[in-house]
Design a protein around this motif. Structure first.
Motif, mmCIF file in Angstrom:
data_model
loop_
_atom_site.group_PDB
_atom_site.id
_atom_site.type_symbol
_atom_site.label_atom_id
_atom_site.label_comp_id
_atom_site.label_asym_id
_atom_site.label_seq_id
_atom_site.Cartn_x
_atom_site.Cartn_y
_atom_site.Cartn_z
ATOM 1 N N TYR A 84 42.226 47.334 38.663
ATOM 2 C CA TYR A 84 41.178 46.369 38.318
ATOM 3 C C TYR A 84 41.115 45.252 39.362
ATOM 4 O O TYR A 84 40.036 44.904 39.839
ATOM 5 C CB TYR A 84 41.424 45.789 36.919
ATOM 6 N N ILE A 85 42.270 44.721 39.729
ATOM 7 C CA ILE A 85 42.304 43.632 40.713
ATOM 8 C C ILE A 85 41.813 44.120 42.074
ATOM 9 O O ILE A 85 41.056 43.427 42.751
ATOM 10 C CB ILE A 85 43.716 43.024 40.810
ATOM 11 N N ASP A 86 42.220 45.312 42.487
ATOM 12 C CA ASP A 86 41.795 45.848 43.780
ATOM 13 C C ASP A 86 40.277 46.050 43.853
ATOM 14 O O ASP A 86 39.706 46.005 44.933
ATOM 15 C CB ASP A 86 42.508 47.163 44.092
ATOM 16 N N ALA A 87 39.640 46.273 42.706
ATOM 17 C CA ALA A 87 38.195 46.497 42.679
ATOM 18 C C ALA A 87 37.398 45.182 42.720
ATOM 19 O O ALA A 87 36.184 45.200 42.892
ATOM 20 C CB ALA A 87 37.815 47.294 41.427
ATOM 21 N N LEU A 88 38.079 44.054 42.576
ATOM 22 C CA LEU A 88 37.397 42.759 42.564
ATOM 23 C C LEU A 88 36.913 42.377 43.957
ATOM 24 O O LEU A 88 37.453 42.835 44.963
ATOM 25 C CB LEU A 88 38.357 41.668 42.066
ATOM 26 N N ASP A 89 35.928 41.483 43.983
ATOM 27 C CA ASP A 89 35.514 40.877 45.252
ATOM 28 C C ASP A 89 36.693 40.086 45.793
ATOM 29 O O ASP A 89 37.525 39.586 45.024
ATOM 30 C CB ASP A 89 34.336 39.926 45.038
ATOM 31 N N GLU A 90 36.748 39.925 47.104
ATOM 32 C CA GLU A 90 37.887 39.254 47.742
ATOM 33 C C GLU A 90 38.151 37.849 47.187
ATOM 34 O O GLU A 90 39.294 37.527 46.883
ATOM 35 C CB GLU A 90 37.703 39.224 49.262
#
Length: 185
Positions: free
Chosen positions: A123-129
């Motif tokens: 989930y975190i990896d899929a977030l915008d930077e």
């Protein structure tokens, strides 16, 4: 206050103060950078570069600001520079992953914990930077929203809005995962 004393000591030529500052902040900086680029060796290299910059630019540090925010801002900028220069996307090296299982929990609990950890990482990896950086700062450094706003060079209200949006999105994501796929009739 302790950081201010260390900074003053460094500016007065006390190398031991710089060593103490490195001992205190090196793991934090490495973890912060690693969470952005997912490469252990590169995170260590960038952390070293951050400390070189800190040493050379320490006289520019504004003592009205928290030292931790200042050094994390340098780390963030250095990491972004690296990512731009090498156009890196985040990849996880399997050898860098730590085992999370312990003898104190059952195999079932360990499996559930691993599943949950993987779900959170995905989930975190899929977030915008910017959202990813806010979450990393909030949970790995336990930073306040004010600290995060300073490091991210954003308004406090923007940081809070983005944080709560990500948190609510994760709650919705997890509730969908637990329910499974639902079909509407």
């Amino acid at each position: 206050m302790e950081d201010i004393k260390l900074v003053e000591g460094i500016l007065n030529g006390d190398i031991e103060c710089f060593n103490q500052l490195m001992i205190k902040y090196e793991p934090i900086i490495q973890r912060f950078v690693y969470n952005m680029i997912k490469q252990k060796q590169t995170a260590e290299d960038i952390a070293q570069e951050v400390f070189i910059i800190v040493y050379n630019k320490l006289e520019l540090y504004n003592k009205k600001c928290k030292f931790s925010s200042w050094i994390l801002q340098i780390a963030k900028n250095k990491t972004i520079d690296y990512m731009r220069k090498y156009n890196k996307t985040t990849e996880t090296n399997i050898e860098d992953a730590r085992s999370i299982a312990t003898d104190a929990i059952s195999p079932e609990e360990s499996f559930e914990f691993k599943e949950m950890k993987e779900e959170i990482i995905q989930y975190i990896d899929a977030l915008d930077e910017p959202d990813k950086q806010i979450i990393i700062l909030k949970y790995t450094k336990d930073s306040t929203f004010d600290d995060i706003a300073e490091v991210m060079e954003m308004k406090l209200s923007t940081v809070k809005r983005r944080y709560y949006k990500v948190r609510d999105g994760f709650k919705k994501h997890m509730s969908k995962e637990k329910r499974g796929v639902s079909y509407e009739v």
